[in-house]
Write a protein that holds these residues in place. Structure first.
Motif, PDB file in Angstrom:
ATOM      1  N   PHE A 177      26.873  -4.893 -21.564  1.00 34.25           N
ATOM      2  CA  PHE A 177      26.069  -5.521 -20.529  1.00 34.25           C
ATOM      3  C   PHE A 177      24.805  -6.194 -21.069  1.00 34.25           C
ATOM      4  CE2 PHE A 177      28.307  -1.871 -18.686  1.00 34.25           C
ATOM      5  CZ  PHE A 177      29.034  -2.515 -17.689  1.00 34.25           C
ATOM      6  N   PHE A 178      24.206  -5.647 -22.097  1.00 35.72           N
ATOM      7  CA  PHE A 178      22.929  -6.152 -22.597  1.00 35.72           C
ATOM      8  C   PHE A 178      23.016  -6.478 -24.084  1.00 35.72           C
ATOM      9  CE2 PHE A 178      21.219  -4.182 -18.777  1.00 35.72           C
ATOM     10  CZ  PHE A 178      20.180  -5.029 -18.437  1.00 35.72           C
ATOM     11  N   PRO A 179      22.241  -7.479 -24.514  1.00 35.33           N
ATOM     12  CA  PRO A 179      22.044  -7.660 -25.951  1.00 35.33           C
ATOM     13  C   PRO A 179      21.098  -6.566 -26.448  1.00 35.33           C
ATOM     14  CG  PRO A 179      20.607  -9.128 -24.745  1.00 35.33           C
ATOM     15  CD  PRO A 179      21.453  -8.429 -23.714  1.00 35.33           C
ATOM     16  N   ASP A 180      20.689  -6.630 -27.699  1.00 37.28           N
ATOM     17  CA  ASP A 180      19.638  -5.728 -28.150  1.00 37.28           C
ATOM     18  C   ASP A 180      18.475  -5.836 -27.169  1.00 37.28           C
ATOM     19  OD1 ASP A 180      21.187  -5.104 -30.314  1.00 37.28           O
ATOM     20  OD2 ASP A 180      20.031  -6.254 -31.778  1.00 37.28           O
ATOM     21  N   ALA A 181      17.979  -4.720 -26.688  1.00 41.10           N
ATOM     22  CA  ALA A 181      17.008  -4.787 -25.592  1.00 41.10           C
ATOM     23  C   ALA A 181      15.990  -3.659 -25.676  1.00 41.10           C
ATOM     24  CB  ALA A 181      17.726  -4.736 -24.244  1.00 41.10           C
ATOM     25  N   TYR A 182      14.807  -3.949 -25.138  1.00 40.15           N
ATOM     26  CA  TYR A 182      13.737  -2.954 -25.011  1.00 40.15           C
ATOM     27  C   TYR A 182      13.555  -2.623 -23.530  1.00 40.15           C
ATOM     28  CZ  TYR A 182      12.502  -4.009 -29.859  1.00 40.15           C
ATOM     29  OH  TYR A 182      12.522  -4.168 -31.220  1.00 40.15           O
ATOM     30  N   PHE A 183      13.568  -1.336 -23.230  1.00 39.02           N
ATOM     31  CA  PHE A 183      13.408  -0.857 -21.866  1.00 39.02           C
ATOM     32  C   PHE A 183      12.165   0.020 -21.763  1.00 39.02           C
ATOM     33  CE2 PHE A 183      17.899  -1.680 -22.425  1.00 39.02           C
ATOM     34  CZ  PHE A 183      18.282  -2.278 -21.232  1.00 39.02           C
ATOM     35  N   ALA A 184      11.532  -0.034 -20.600  1.00 39.82           N
ATOM     36  CA  ALA A 184      10.380   0.830 -20.320  1.00 39.82           C
ATOM     37  C   ALA A 184      10.809   1.935 -19.369  1.00 39.82           C
ATOM     38  CB  ALA A 184       9.241   0.021 -19.719  1.00 39.82           C
ATOM     39  N   GLU A 185      10.092   3.041 -19.383  1.00 44.76           N
ATOM     40  CA  GLU A 185      10.269   4.088 -18.387  1.00 44.76           C
ATOM     41  C   GLU A 185       8.959   4.861 -18.253  1.00 44.76           C
ATOM     42  OE1 GLU A 185      13.269   7.013 -19.427  1.00 44.76           O
ATOM     43  OE2 GLU A 185      13.006   6.549 -21.546  1.00 44.76           O
ATOM     44  N   PHE A 186       8.762   5.424 -17.071  1.00 41.20           N
ATOM     45  CA  PHE A 186       7.565   6.219 -16.840  1.00 41.20           C
ATOM     46  C   PHE A 186       7.955   7.681 -16.749  1.00 41.20           C
ATOM     47  CE2 PHE A 186       9.237   5.815 -12.591  1.00 41.20           C
ATOM     48  CZ  PHE A 186       8.836   6.946 -11.925  1.00 41.20           C
ATOM     49  N   TRP A 187       6.983   8.550 -17.023  1.00 43.87           N
ATOM     50  CA  TRP A 187       7.232   9.984 -17.017  1.00 43.87           C
ATOM     51  C   TRP A 187       6.255  10.659 -16.062  1.00 43.87           C
ATOM     52  CZ3 TRP A 187      11.444  11.680 -19.665  1.00 43.87           C
ATOM     53  CH2 TRP A 187      12.003  10.771 -20.579  1.00 43.87           C
ATOM     54  N   SER A 188       6.812  11.277 -15.043  1.00 40.63           N
ATOM     55  CA  SER A 188       6.007  11.951 -14.039  1.00 40.63           C
ATOM     56  C   SER A 188       6.858  13.033 -13.390  1.00 40.63           C
ATOM     57  CB  SER A 188       5.516  10.955 -12.982  1.00 40.63           C
ATOM     58  OG  SER A 188       4.730  11.596 -12.001  1.00 40.63           O
ATOM     59  N   ARG A 189       6.206  14.086 -12.921  1.00 39.53           N
ATOM     60  CA  ARG A 189       6.933  15.212 -12.327  1.00 39.53           C
ATOM     61  C   ARG A 189       6.575  15.343 -10.853  1.00 39.53           C
ATOM     62  NH1 ARG A 189       9.514  19.721 -14.287  1.00 39.53           N
ATOM     63  NH2 ARG A 189       8.884  19.200 -16.427  1.00 39.53           N
ATOM     64  N   ASP A 190       7.599  15.464 -10.035  1.00 41.06           N
ATOM     65  CA  ASP A 190       7.429  15.699  -8.605  1.00 41.06           C
ATOM     66  C   ASP A 190       6.780  17.060  -8.372  1.00 41.06           C
ATOM     67  OD1 ASP A 190       7.953  15.614  -5.713  1.00 41.06           O
ATOM     68  OD2 ASP A 190       9.576  17.015  -6.164  1.00 41.06           O
ATOM     69  N   PHE A 191       6.006  17.159  -7.290  1.00 39.14           N
ATOM     70  CA  PHE A 191       5.400  18.432  -6.927  1.00 39.14           C
ATOM     71  C   PHE A 191       6.464  19.442  -6.493  1.00 39.14           C
ATOM     72  CE2 PHE A 191       1.864  15.447  -5.973  1.00 39.14           C
ATOM     73  CZ  PHE A 191       0.890  16.016  -6.782  1.00 39.14           C
ATOM     74  N   ILE A 192       6.162  20.713  -6.696  1.00 37.25           N
ATOM     75  CA  ILE A 192       7.027  21.767  -6.167  1.00 37.25           C
ATOM     76  C   ILE A 192       6.827  21.843  -4.655  1.00 37.25           C
ATOM     77  CG2 ILE A 192       7.481  24.248  -6.150  1.00 37.25           C
ATOM     78  CD1 ILE A 192       6.663  24.319  -9.082  1.00 37.25           C
ATOM     79  N   GLY A 193       7.926  21.879  -3.939  1.00 37.97           N
ATOM     80  CA  GLY A 193       7.873  21.858  -2.476  1.00 37.97           C
ATOM     81  C   GLY A 193       8.601  20.629  -1.966  1.00 37.97           C
ATOM     82  N   SER A 194       9.755  20.816  -1.370  1.00 43.77           N
ATOM     83  CA  SER A 194      10.607  19.702  -0.972  1.00 43.77           C
ATOM     84  C   SER A 194       9.967  18.849   0.122  1.00 43.77           C
ATOM     85  CB  SER A 194      11.956  20.232  -0.478  1.00 43.77           C
ATOM     86  OG  SER A 194      12.800  19.177  -0.087  1.00 43.77           O
ATOM     87  N   GLY A 195      10.222  17.542   0.064  1.00 40.58           N
ATOM     88  CA  GLY A 195       9.800  16.645   1.133  1.00 40.58           C
ATOM     89  C   GLY A 195       8.782  15.606   0.736  1.00 40.58           C
ATOM     90  N   ASP A 196       8.387  15.557  -0.546  1.00 39.94           N
ATOM     91  CA  ASP A 196       7.473  14.505  -1.000  1.00 39.94           C
ATOM     92  C   ASP A 196       8.251  13.205  -1.183  1.00 39.94           C
ATOM     93  OD1 ASP A 196       4.799  15.909  -1.598  1.00 39.94           O
ATOM     94  OD2 ASP A 196       6.254  17.191  -2.614  1.00 39.94           O
ATOM     95  N   THR A 197       7.672  12.104  -0.728  1.00 36.34           N
ATOM     96  CA  THR A 197       8.328  10.810  -0.877  1.00 36.34           C
ATOM     97  C   THR A 197       7.359   9.808  -1.495  1.00 36.34           C
ATOM     98  OG1 THR A 197       7.867  10.521   1.509  1.00 36.34           O
ATOM     99  CG2 THR A 197      10.126  10.986   0.871  1.00 36.34           C
ATOM    100  N   TYR A 198       7.907   8.879  -2.290  1.00 43.36           N
ATOM    101  CA  TYR A 198       7.082   7.982  -3.096  1.00 43.36           C
ATOM    102  C   TYR A 198       7.672   6.570  -3.127  1.00 43.36           C
ATOM    103  CZ  TYR A 198       6.223  12.689  -4.995  1.00 43.36           C
ATOM    104  OH  TYR A 198       5.989  14.041  -5.129  1.00 43.36           O
ATOM    105  N   TRP A 199       6.781   5.606  -3.355  1.00 43.74           N
ATOM    106  CA  TRP A 199       7.165   4.215  -3.618  1.00 43.74           C
ATOM    107  C   TRP A 199       6.621   3.877  -4.993  1.00 43.74           C
ATOM    108  CZ3 TRP A 199       5.340  -0.475  -0.118  1.00 43.74           C
ATOM    109  CH2 TRP A 199       5.972  -1.645  -0.557  1.00 43.74           C
ATOM    110  N   ILE A 200       7.520   3.589  -5.937  1.00 43.11           N
ATOM    111  CA  ILE A 200       7.107   3.277  -7.302  1.00 43.11           C
ATOM    112  C   ILE A 200       7.092   1.761  -7.465  1.00 43.11           C
ATOM    113  CG2 ILE A 200       7.643   3.511  -9.750  1.00 43.11           C
ATOM    114  CD1 ILE A 200       9.102   6.058  -7.410  1.00 43.11           C
ATOM    115  N   LYS A 201       5.905   1.219  -7.728  1.00 43.79           N
ATOM    116  CA  LYS A 201       5.749  -0.222  -7.922  1.00 43.79           C
ATOM    117  C   LYS A 201       5.535  -0.508  -9.412  1.00 43.79           C
ATOM    118  CE  LYS A 201       3.648  -1.094  -3.382  1.00 43.79           C
ATOM    119  NZ  LYS A 201       2.564  -1.811  -2.665  1.00 43.79           N
ATOM    120  N   SER A 202       6.107  -1.602  -9.892  1.00 42.92           N
ATOM    121  CA  SER A 202       5.955  -1.949 -11.303  1.00 42.92           C
ATOM    122  C   SER A 202       5.588  -3.415 -11.466  1.00 42.92           C
ATOM    123  CB  SER A 202       7.239  -1.619 -12.086  1.00 42.92           C
ATOM    124  OG  SER A 202       8.372  -2.193 -11.479  1.00 42.92           O
TER     125      SER A 202
END
Length: 302
Positions: A141-166
């Motif tokens: 699917f891709f030629p040689d490529a560089y990808f980014a990613e972010f590292w973050s941990r969700d809080f303990i306790g179900s029901g948190d919702t987020y919008w990740i903008k880049s």
């Protein structure tokens, strides 16, 4: 050899294509209120416009002369100034941001005798530990490529919702398919990913996926490119709204549209408090806490 009737019906779907221009009945314009605010120390904007007819591609008409306020749980009232063209803004002052985490807020809009109202809570948002780049060799699917990613941990306790903008090189990735939302650390409620690091598809969704003039995918990032990521806390209602927006706007086109979700207005949390049945309102109100981080690609560090 005999063919069944369904087979010939299937062939007919590919046999020809006629372009039609249906005549649609004129419908009353819909009032659209875009009220996505944040706790950041920056200008906050509410946008009020009126919809156009389906085939009218002209800019949406701004609604001026409204009175726009936001009231927090302490009873403090923030007034938004009418900037024209349907834009209403609040400028940060010495009193700090418009809200802080756990605040409950009410949006009030008066347009003449018509009054609209919506509520939102500022939910918690996790820190971004880091943003990293990785190199992947050419595949199907891709030629040689560089990808980014972010590292973050969700809080303990179900029901948190987020919008990740880049943002790539300062440009916000705002295509319909780039709406990146998370329920806890995954895609949806019931994913059993509470309290975990965000799953890889969400971490990788900060990359722009672009094609060259030959429709070949290109590397999301090159040496010297920058990526900036924001995590916005959103309510569960807002999560469902953005998910519906993504479904309604990220249309596959062509033959696949036969099986797509029918077009419809996305539900809103904004209430019209009057009694005129002709007034229809769309849009949404959310106030988000925000955490952010960024990085510039240096291929010598990979």
């Amino acid at each position: 050899m005999r063919y069944s009737i369904p087979f010939f019906l299937l062939l007919s779907l590919f046999a020809c294509e006629d372009q039609i221009t249906p005549e649609l009945e004129e419908a009353p314009p819909i009032l659209i209120i875009d009220a996505f605010l944040t706790t950041q120390d920056s200008i906050q904007t509410v946008r009020i416009v009126q919809s156009r007819s389906y085939f009218d591609n002209s800019p949406l008409a701004g609604v001026n002369g409204a009175v726009v306020t936001v009231v927090n749980s302490n009873g403090n009232v923030v007034e938004f100034a009418d900037m024209g063209q349907g834009l209403y803004q609040w400028m940060p002052d010495q009193n700090g941001p418009i809200a802080v985490e756990q605040d409950s807020l009410t949006l009030n809009i008066a347009i003449g005798e018509d009054v609209f109202q919506a509520g939102s809570k500022v939910n918690r948002v996790p820190e971004i530990d880091s943003v990293t780049f990785r190199f992947e060799e050419e595949d199907l699917f891709f030629p040689d490529a560089y990808f980014a990613e972010f590292w973050s941990r969700d809080f303990i306790g179900s029901g948190d919702t987020y919008w990740i903008k880049s943002f790539k090189n300062g440009v916000y990735l705002n295509e319909p398919g780039e709406i990146n939302i998370a329920y806890d650390a995954g895609f949806s409620e019931g994913g059993n990913v509470d309290g975990l690091i965000f799953i890889p598809p969400i971490r990788d969704a900060i990359n722009p996926f672009e094609q060259d003039e030959d429709d070949e995918f290109i590397s999301p990032f090159e040496d010297g490119d920058s990526v900036y990521v924001e995590i916005h806390s959103i309510t569960n209602e807002t999560f469902r709204f953005l998910n519906d927006v993504r479904i309604q706007t990220d249309r596959p086109g062509g033959f696949a549209e036969l099986f797509a979700v029918p077009l419809s207005n996305v539900p809103t949390n904004i209430q019209y408090l009057g009694g005129d049945p002709q007034i229809v309102v769309a849009g949404f109100f959310n106030v988000a806490a925000v955490k952010s981080a960024g990085k510039t690609l240096d291929v010598n560090d990979i």
